[in-house]
Write an enzyme that holds these catalytic residues in place. Structure first.
Site, short mmCIF file in Angstrom:
data_model
loop_
_atom_site.label_atom_id
_atom_site.label_comp_id
_atom_site.label_asym_id
_atom_site.label_seq_id
_atom_site.Cartn_x
_atom_site.Cartn_y
_atom_site.Cartn_z
N ARG A 42 -95.40 -38.50 45.54
CA ARG A 42 -96.76 -38.94 45.21
C ARG A 42 -96.90 -40.45 45.34
NH1 ARG A 42 -97.28 -35.73 39.66
NH2 ARG A 42 -95.07 -36.22 39.66
N PHE A 81 -99.70 -33.27 44.93
CA PHE A 81 -99.40 -31.84 45.00
C PHE A 81 -100.64 -30.95 44.94
CE2 PHE A 81 -95.27 -33.28 42.83
CZ PHE A 81 -94.69 -33.59 44.07
N GLU A 207 -71.12 -33.05 27.22
CA GLU A 207 -71.40 -34.28 27.97
C GLU A 207 -71.29 -35.48 27.04
OE1 GLU A 207 -74.63 -33.88 31.11
OE2 GLU A 207 -75.33 -32.55 29.54
N ASP A 226 -82.27 -26.11 28.30
CA ASP A 226 -81.78 -26.92 29.41
C ASP A 226 -80.44 -26.40 29.96
OD1 ASP A 226 -81.73 -29.21 31.16
OD2 ASP A 226 -80.24 -30.12 29.83
N HIS A 231 -77.06 -22.59 33.00
CA HIS A 231 -75.66 -22.76 33.38
C HIS A 231 -74.68 -21.92 32.55
CE1 HIS A 231 -77.52 -25.87 35.58
NE2 HIS A 231 -77.43 -26.84 34.69
N LYS A 329 -66.87 -35.52 28.51
CA LYS A 329 -67.54 -34.58 29.42
C LYS A 329 -66.51 -33.58 29.88
CE LYS A 329 -70.25 -34.39 33.73
NZ LYS A 329 -71.18 -33.32 33.39
C1 BG6 Z 1 -78.65 -30.19 34.41
C2 BG6 Z 1 -79.25 -30.50 33.06
O1 BG6 Z 1 -79.08 -28.93 34.85
O2 BG6 Z 1 -77.23 -30.20 34.31
C3 BG6 Z 1 -78.74 -31.84 32.55
O3 BG6 Z 1 -80.66 -30.53 33.16
C4 BG6 Z 1 -77.23 -31.90 32.55
O4 BG6 Z 1 -79.24 -32.10 31.25
C5 BG6 Z 1 -76.69 -31.46 33.92
O5 BG6 Z 1 -76.84 -33.23 32.28
C6 BG6 Z 1 -75.17 -31.32 33.87
O6 BG6 Z 1 -74.72 -31.07 35.18
P1 BG6 Z 1 -73.25 -31.49 35.61
O7 BG6 Z 1 -73.10 -30.99 37.00
O8 BG6 Z 1 -73.19 -33.00 35.52
O9 BG6 Z 1 -72.30 -30.87 34.63
#
Ligand code: BG6
Length: 468
Positions: A42, A81, A207, A226, A231, A329
């Protein structure tokens, strides 16, 4: 000719992951030399000012000459968009041939998914059931079951399922793809992959970073929507599914869906722990992060105990843990085996198989042996394979693999609508059973292991977290 239309091209994800992935794919000749990459945003940029912006924003070590040559190929098109005329201008810019493969990558807020799809269709850039015209929808696919269903219903008026690619970038990670390989190519694991041998499973994705500059999105979402909804549930399905035949796209996805439908939480009051970080070790609290309301009750941590109500997993607990601003992490899956039976040596440490996804890629297996010497003392040893430690090993980024999959027209590493639907169904049911989340919120110091209640969740069952 392959054309990639990258919507949301000026955003963080495009800068950090997508544009670098296009570069790597070209370098590896996994994109055709004549690919056109049309970046769409945009913001007001000319082609060259956008290229300068990219050079400015994307760091990292690369061959400078090749990188600059790549950047020069990037086109830029300014587009609102929801403005039909902007699509018309886009169409005027390109000459379409029937054999072209068009890949539309929507790295935008999900609320734009339907409007973009609609205008792409109305202006003839996207044709119903033409599988050479594919569209990738970044995560999150909706913000709850209702919005996800609504998006999906609108999309299905313009597209068939084979044109739709719902992204979960964890599925492109090497060791996550390896879960199936490990299970279905090794009798030693698959034969014991059930409740007779496995005591419980722990899935941990922690993380150390906070919300960074994504507070606007994150505060509306929180750790459960999230990370767990996508995941961690995907990781769980890969561990728990039983496909009728492997590898076979259809039965793998059906196997995953069967697991998602079978998820339950025995008691949401005790089996769900949520937390939010507060200032510690020189790090500010979540509520002080830029863009976060000072009274926010959004959870930045979640730990759950989940059941998979399928015969294979009778009595087996699955613990999931994720959070931001934790002590490190790490992403790993620990499979904790049962104690040895009555007729074997009693009181041995149990075997643990750890699938390591980050920071190392590999696996570890603990087992017991006799301590050398004259006694029958037991010592626990570890077998370890570190894939990322191999000389010259360089794993492609998850996004490279996933973009390559779309180009090949393969859906194996993408989520089908019923998977997303049951992920949201589970999450919503859990949130509903939890009641007001604010009442459950546990505060934990930034840089710590998370709330103490998350440790208590396992201690109650005589267990402890294997990872951080
Ligand atoms: C994303 C989330 O899908 O995955 C984030 O929105 C997160 O909040 C990230 O930090 C983590 O991904 P990775 O690959 O760094 O473990």
């Amino acid at each position: 000719m392959l054309r990639i239309f990258l919507f949301g091209a000026t955003g963080n994800l495009s800068m950090k992951k997508l544009i670098p992935a296009f570069y790597q794919l070209l370098e590896k000749r996994q994109l055709p030399e004549n690919v056109e990459i049309i970046c769409i945003g945009r913001r007001e940029f000319t082609r060259t000012s956008f290229q300068d912006f990219v050079i400015d924003r994307i760091g990292g070590e690369r061959d400078v000459k090749k990188w600059f040559t790549f950047i020069k190929r990037l086109e830029y098109h300014q587009l609102r968009f929801d403005a039909p005329n902007d699509y018309k201008r886009l169409l005027e810019k390109i000459a379409i041939h029937e054999v072209d493969v068009h890949l539309f990558y929507l790295a935008t807020d999900p609320r734009f998914f339907t409007i973009i799809t609609r205008y792409l269709s109305e202006f003839g850039l996207l044709e119903y059931s033409n599988i050479n015209q594919r569209i990738v929808f970044e995560k999150p696919f909706g913000k709850d079951l209702e919005s996800a269903t609504e998006i999906n219903e609108v999309l299905s008026t313009y597209l068939v399922e084979d044109q739709i690619y719902r992204m979960d970038h964890y599925l492109g990670k090497e060791m996550i793809q390896n879960i199936m390989m490990l299970r279905f190519s090794n009798m030693i694991y698959e034969a014991s992959w059930n409740h007779a041998y496995i005591d419980h499973v722990q899935i941990t994705v922690t993380e150390s970073v906070g919300v960074l500059e994504r507070a606007g999105y994150y505060d509306q979402s929180g750790a459960i929507r999230d990370m767990i909804q996508s995941h961690l549930l995907q990781m769980l399905t890969l561990v728990a599914m039983t496909p009728k035949k492997y590898p076979d796209e259809e039965t793998v996805i059906s196997g995953k869906t069967e697991v998602l439908k079978a998820l339950s939480i025995a008691d949401a009051k005790t089996d769900v722990v949520i937390g939010q970080y507060v200032a510690a070790k020189g790090m500010q609290s979540y509520r002080d992060e830029k863009g976060v309301p000072p009274d926010s009750c959004t959870e930045t941590f979640a730990a759950l105990k989940v059941k998979v109500d399928l015969p294979r997993w009778e009595g087996v607990d699955f613990y999931l843990k994720t959070g931001k601003r934790l002590s490190g992490k790490i992403s790993e899956i620990a499979i904790i085996y049962k104690e040895t039976g009555k007729n074997l040596i009693p009181d041995c440490p149990t075997n643990v198989l750890v699938i390591e996804i980050y920071p190392k890629e590999g696996m570890r297996l603990t087992f017991n042996m006799k301590k050398p010497g004259t006694t029958q003392e037991i010592v626990t040893r570890e077998m370890e394979f570190c894939q990322s430690c191999l000389v010259d090993y360089s794993a492609p980024e998850a996004y490279e693999i996933l973009i390559h999959e779309v180009i090949m027209g393969k859906h194996d590493l993408y989520t089908r609508w019923d998977e997303v639907k049951y992920e949201w169904t589970f999450v919503e049911k859990m949130l509903h059973e939890c009641g007001t989340l604010g009442d459950k919120l546990q505060f934990y110091p930034a840089g710590s292991r998370g709330p103490e209640l998350a440790d208590a969740l396992l201690e109650r069952d005589g267990r402890s977290w294997y990872s951080l």
